[in-house]
Structures are given as structure tokens and as C-alpha cells.
Scaffold this motif. Structure first.
Motif, PDB file in Angstrom:
ATOM      1  N   HIS A 180      10.991  -4.227  -3.308  1.00 10.41           N
ATOM      2  CA  HIS A 180      11.705  -5.642  -3.034  1.00 10.41           C
ATOM      3  C   HIS A 180      11.018  -6.012  -1.845  1.00 10.41           C
ATOM      4  CE1 HIS A 180      15.259  -7.960  -1.413  1.00 10.41           C
ATOM      5  NE2 HIS A 180      15.262  -8.408  -2.707  1.00 10.41           N
ATOM      6  N   ALA A 181      10.847  -5.409  -0.754  1.00  9.40           N
ATOM      7  CA  ALA A 181      10.250  -6.246   0.274  1.00  9.40           C
ATOM      8  C   ALA A 181       8.828  -6.679   0.026  1.00  9.40           C
ATOM      9  CB  ALA A 181      10.046  -4.988   1.692  1.00  9.40           C
ATOM     10  N   ASN A 182       7.910  -6.085  -0.727  1.00 15.51           N
ATOM     11  CA  ASN A 182       6.406  -6.412  -0.761  1.00 15.51           C
ATOM     12  C   ASN A 182       5.990  -6.705  -2.032  1.00 15.51           C
ATOM     13  OD1 ASN A 182       5.859  -5.629   1.759  1.00 15.51           O
ATOM     14  ND2 ASN A 182       5.744  -3.493   1.200  1.00 15.51           N
ATOM     15  N   PHE A 183       7.085  -7.015  -3.180  1.00  9.64           N
ATOM     16  CA  PHE A 183       6.488  -7.528  -4.284  1.00  9.64           C
ATOM     17  C   PHE A 183       7.563  -8.646  -4.895  1.00  9.64           C
ATOM     18  CE2 PHE A 183       6.564  -6.630  -9.230  1.00  9.64           C
ATOM     19  CZ  PHE A 183       4.927  -6.812  -9.380  1.00  9.64           C
ATOM     20  N   ASN A 253       7.126 -22.046  -2.691  1.00 10.75           N
ATOM     21  CA  ASN A 253       7.504 -20.771  -1.582  1.00 10.75           C
ATOM     22  C   ASN A 253       8.193 -19.652  -2.572  1.00 10.75           C
ATOM     23  OD1 ASN A 253       6.905 -21.523   1.033  1.00 10.75           O
ATOM     24  ND2 ASN A 253       8.663 -23.247   0.862  1.00 10.75           N
ATOM     25  N   SER A 254       7.292 -18.729  -3.011  1.00 14.80           N
ATOM     26  CA  SER A 254       7.808 -17.636  -3.710  1.00 14.80           C
ATOM     27  C   SER A 254       7.055 -16.275  -3.422  1.00 14.80           C
ATOM     28  CB  SER A 254       7.300 -17.913  -5.349  1.00 14.80           C
ATOM     29  OG  SER A 254       5.880 -17.602  -5.794  1.00 14.80           O
ATOM     30  N   SER A 255       7.610 -15.240  -3.872  1.00 12.68           N
ATOM     31  CA  SER A 255       7.026 -14.266  -3.820  1.00 12.68           C
ATOM     32  C   SER A 255       6.016 -13.789  -4.917  1.00 12.68           C
ATOM     33  CB  SER A 255       7.996 -12.724  -4.006  1.00 12.68           C
ATOM     34  OG  SER A 255       8.373 -12.964  -5.361  1.00 12.68           O
ATOM     35  N   HIS A 256       5.359 -12.635  -5.130  1.00 15.27           N
ATOM     36  CA  HIS A 256       4.351 -12.279  -6.140  1.00 15.27           C
ATOM     37  C   HIS A 256       4.783 -12.536  -7.465  1.00 15.27           C
ATOM     38  CE1 HIS A 256       0.617 -10.786  -7.476  1.00 15.27           C
ATOM     39  NE2 HIS A 256       1.360  -9.957  -8.152  1.00 15.27           N
ATOM     40  N   VAL A 257       6.280 -12.464  -7.473  1.00 12.23           N
ATOM     41  CA  VAL A 257       6.842 -12.564  -9.017  1.00 12.23           C
ATOM     42  C   VAL A 257       7.543 -13.881  -9.353  1.00 12.23           C
ATOM     43  CG1 VAL A 257       7.033 -10.197  -9.401  1.00 12.23           C
ATOM     44  CG2 VAL A 257       8.855 -11.237  -8.188  1.00 12.23           C
ATOM     45  N   SER A 258       6.602 -15.162  -9.066  1.00  8.14           N
ATOM     46  CA  SER A 258       7.018 -16.501  -9.297  1.00  8.14           C
ATOM     47  C   SER A 258       7.419 -16.503 -10.664  1.00  8.14           C
ATOM     48  CB  SER A 258       6.014 -17.401  -8.878  1.00  8.14           C
ATOM     49  OG  SER A 258       4.953 -17.239  -9.685  1.00  8.14           O
TER      50      SER A 258
END
Length: 280
Positions: A180-183, A253-258
Motif C-alpha cells: 500500500h505505502a510504496n505501490f 498526482n497518482s501513485s504507480h497504479v494510475s
């Protein structure tokens, strides 16, 4: 006169035929789906290639949006066994598709599409979503080393495996407690926990496989950068876009899983590539 009487008369048959031809002329069968069509009135097929730790279902929200707009979409399995095998498999699939293609890669899938699309003239555009984009002779590892290590590298778990022919290797997973924190930090914790449980590992060797071709060198490129990406450095994604002379670069502004957390932004970029491909 009754309707059956009109149809039986020569005059009635001519009138009916003229009406049908008039209707077809005024309202073409493809009129509802003109947006993004390639030359000849054909929309490109969109092929979506997932990255490490995922499967084709990670594209579901994007697929639904594209299908609503009339696109044919394929989200094939990416075996995550390494660039030679994965790109060859994808290349063989692409060769079965008639007409223009917009090819999209997420994460490690960016490297796969870069090699798979080489020398395929019907691949009209490449879209990279939070993706790696190595050049010929580069690997995921060598390209990534140009920038500080991404936080996700401290979350990896290595698991040995054995193939049916007796050969062995090492798979790489994300530690469930750290996914959750890094992906996927912009998804709900419960959703990220499900992703951790269903993740598909990538062969460790895939990170060092060098590309033998880079289709982005001679095809139009579109890039989505996730500003909060903790799996691939956003500055690396920007560097790739600049090096490839991307026609369009979008930052969100997204994480890796946009593709999961911001599917509309991803869909909009793909549709932009599809529309441009129809004007080439």
C-alpha cells in the motif's frame, strides 16, 4: 391500399428501396463512433499490457471506458518472465490483429511494448503509463540506475522457483505489508491488501534483460507521469518522455497504479493517441 399491397406493386418496391438508400446515406453505420478512427474510418484496436505484480484485470476501469467509446480492446496476459519471452509473445499476438493498433504499457510493460512493436507498421502509437522505457541495449536496471532508487526497492521479497524442465530462478514479490505505502498509496487500504494477495511475481532476471529494439525511436509516444510514483522515479519518467520526444506528456498526482486510481486520465491519454493516429 394496405401495406402488403404497396410492397407487391412495382412502384411500392422502388419507393421502399429509395427510402432505405436515403437512410443509409444520411446516417452511416459508423457515425456514432467516428472519434479516434484511423484512415478508412477504422478505430485502432487498443492493446493494454500490464506490468509487474499485476494482471490484465488491472486495466478493467480503463477497458470499460474505452469500450463505451466504441474501441476494440485487448488486455493480454504478460507472463512476467523476462523481456525476450514476454516481448516475443506480445509480438506474435499483435501480428494477428488487423488494422491500426495503439499499444499501451504500464510499468515493466513499457519495456515489453518497446521491443514487441519494433518493425510492426500497424502499431501507430505507443502509450507509456508510469512505465519504464529502455533504449536498445538498456535494461530496466541500467536505466533506473540513472536516478535514485525508488522506495519500492526496499519492499521486495525474493522467492526461488523451479520450472518443469528442472531449471530454477527467483521471483520477486512486494511484501504484503508494504504494498500500500510504496505501490498503491492512493487506493483504499482494503483494495491494496487484495492486490497484495493476488499479485503476480516477476522473474528477477527480467530487471536485467537488455532490449534488442526500441520501437519508441520511430513511433509516436505518449507518456503519463505519476508525480507520487514510488515504484519508478517520476524524474525518470520525465527523462524518458523527453528522450523519446513524446508528442504528449501528462502529469497527474497518482501513485504507480494510475490505471486503477485515475482511470479517466489514463483513458483520455490513450484516446488522444488514437485520435492522432487517425490523422497520420
Amino acid at each position: 391500399m394496405t401495406a402488403s399491397g404497396i410492397l407487391k406493386s412495382g412502384e411500392g418496391r422502388l419507393a421502399l428501396g429509395a427510402a432505405v438508400l436515403s437512410a443509409l446515406t444520411v446516417v452511416p453505420a459508423h457515425a456514432a463512433h467516428d472519434l479516434g478512427r484511423a484512415p478508412g474510418g477504422q478505430k485502432p484496436t487498443v492493446v493494454l499490457v500490464h506490468g509487474a505484480f499485476a494482471d490484465g484485470s488491472s486495466w478493467n476501469a480503463v477497458v470499460q471506458r474505452l469500450q463505451r467509446d466504441g474501441y476494440q480492446v485487448i488486455a493480454p496476459p504478460n507472463t512476467l518472465r523476462g523481456i525476450p519471452q514476454d516481448s516475443e509473445y506480445l509480438n506474435s499476438l499483435l501480428k494477428t490483429i488487423k488494422g491500426p493498433i495503439v499499444l499501451v504499457g504500464h510499468s515493466y510493460g513499457g519495456g515489453v511494448i518497446s521491443q514487441a512493436a519494433a518493425a510492426l507498421d500497424n502499431v501507430k502509437a505507443l502509450v507509456y503509463v508510469n512505465a519504464i522505457m529502455p533504449d536498445k541495449g538498456e535494461s530496466f536496471a541500467s536505466l533506473s540506475s540513472k536516478f535514485p532508487a525508488a522506495p519500492i526497492t526496499k519492499s521486495f521479497r525474493q522467492v526461488p522457483f523451479r520450472n518443469g524442465d528442472g531449471t530454477t530462478g527467483t521471483d520477486v514479490y512486494i511484501q504484503a505489508a508494504k504494498l500500500h505505502a510504496n505501490f498503491a498509496q492512493d487506493l483504499p487500504q482494503q483494495q491494496a491488501s487484495a492486490m497484495a494477495s493476488t499479485q503476480r511475481p516477476i522473474a528477477q532476471s527480467a530487471f536485467t534483460d537488455k532490449l534488442t529494439a526500441a520501437a519508441w525511436r520511430d513511433k509516436p509516444v505518449y507518456v503519463l507521469v505519476g508525480r507520487q510514483d514510488r515504484a519508478i522515479d517520476p524524474n525518470l519518467e520525465r527523462y524518458e518522455a523527453e528522450r523519446a520526444h513524446a508528442r504528449k506528456t501528462v502529469e497527474i498526482n497518482s501513485s504507480h497504479v494510475s490505471l486503477v486510481s485515475h482511470p479517466q486520465a489514463v483513458t483520455d491519454l490513450i484516446k488522444s493517441a488514437a485520435r492522432d493516429s487517425g490523422r497520420q
